[in-house]
Design an enzyme around this catalytic site. Structure first.
Site, PDB file in Angstrom:
ATOM      1  N   LYS A 109       0.822  -1.215   0.000  1.00 11.34           N
ATOM      2  CA  LYS A 109       0.000   0.000   0.000  1.00 11.34           C
ATOM      3  C   LYS A 109       0.857   1.267   0.000  1.00 11.34           C
ATOM      4  CE  LYS A 109      -2.301  -0.907   3.737  1.00 11.34           C
ATOM      5  NZ  LYS A 109      -1.735  -2.187   4.138  1.00 11.34           N
ATOM      6  N   ARG A 155      11.507  -1.907  12.434  1.00  7.33           N
ATOM      7  CA  ARG A 155      10.222  -2.217  13.064  1.00  7.33           C
ATOM      8  C   ARG A 155      10.288  -3.627  13.631  1.00  7.33           C
ATOM      9  NH1 ARG A 155       5.022  -0.545   9.573  1.00  7.33           N
ATOM     10  NH2 ARG A 155       4.206  -1.996  11.121  1.00  7.33           N
ATOM     11  N   ARG A 202     -11.144   1.272   9.014  1.00  6.04           N
ATOM     12  CA  ARG A 202     -10.699  -0.042   9.499  1.00  6.04           C
ATOM     13  C   ARG A 202     -11.843  -0.913  10.005  1.00  6.04           C
ATOM     14  NH1 ARG A 202      -4.960  -0.643  10.593  1.00  6.04           N
ATOM     15  NH2 ARG A 202      -3.925   1.319  10.162  1.00  6.04           N
ATOM     16  N   ARG A 226      11.367  -6.511   4.907  1.00  9.63           N
ATOM     17  CA  ARG A 226      11.268  -5.124   5.371  1.00  9.63           C
ATOM     18  C   ARG A 226      11.850  -4.984   6.776  1.00  9.63           C
ATOM     19  NH1 ARG A 226       5.409  -2.252   5.568  1.00  9.63           N
ATOM     20  NH2 ARG A 226       5.248  -3.213   7.616  1.00  9.63           N
ATOM     21  N   ARG A 260      -0.597 -10.627  12.880  1.00  6.71           N
ATOM     22  CA  ARG A 260      -1.100  -9.375  12.295  1.00  6.71           C
ATOM     23  C   ARG A 260      -1.965  -9.645  11.070  1.00  6.71           C
ATOM     24  NH1 ARG A 260       4.160  -6.398  11.077  1.00  6.71           N
ATOM     25  NH2 ARG A 260       2.865  -4.911   9.962  1.00  6.71           N
TER      26      ARG A 260
END
Length: 191
Positions: A14, A134, A89, A128, A146
């Site tokens: 995204k 992160r 959401r 990533r 997640r």
């Protein structure tokens, strides 16, 4: 005004695609996370209220987020349209967004949903995690949790927009440019 929601699970691309779509179509990027940070930094009444709530470890209520989106829409009266990222959401947020947009005499034109296999999502997020710093991108179990959370809670937003025939599933695997071409083709049909 052309408004779209770019939708997909964590790791679906995204962020990458949003940047390209914004550059090509001149849309205003509306990320609720960015809006919250900006309102808090500017110490607006909504930002002050949001900070109090967040400092207690609670989620900012939908009304506050919708208020921030309303302010962002008003602050950009000449925008060609908006790309919504990270919102809505929940079906309740989708309904609230539709009501707000109706008041502003506009609507969501399309929800482009990036469809990516779970294995590809895990692979992308682990990659990533090597560079992002992160911590939630470095643990495969956390990543899979997640993705499940997304499917259980957020994917139902697509069901809401299916009722209005506004959801288009776009293959989110392949090269960045191929995915961008697919997204652009869907937008070009509607603009």
């Amino acid at each position: 005004m052309f408004n779209l929601i770019l939708f997909g699970p964590p790791g679906s691309g995204k962020g990458t695609q949003s940047e390209k779509l914004i550059a090509k179509y001149g849309l205003k990027h509306l990320s609720t996370g960015d809006l919250l940070r900006s309102e808090i930094a500017s110490q607006t009444p909504l930002g002050v209220e949001a900070k109090k709530i967040m400092d207690k470890g609670q989620l900012v209520p939908d009304e506050v987020v919708i208020g921030m989106i309303s302010s962002a829409l008003d602050a950009n009266p000449n925008a060609k349209g908006f790309l919504f990222d990270g919102f809505p959401r929940t079906p309740a947020q989708a309904e609230a967004l539709d009501k707000l947009l109706e008041l502003k005499k506009t609507s969501i034109a399309v929800m482009l949903a990036l469809n990516v296999s779970e294995e590809e999502l895990v692979k992308r997020l682990m990659k990533r995690g090597e560079t992002s710093g992160r911590s939630d991108d470095t643990n495969e179990n956390v990543i899979r949790a997640r993705i499940i959370e997304y499917r259980n809670k957020t994917a139902v937003v697509a069901d809401y927009y299916y009722n209005f025939d506004k959801v288009v599933m776009v293959k989110g695997e392949g090269s960045v440019d191929d995915i961008f071409k697919s997204l652009s083709a869907e937008i070009d049909q509607r603009i």
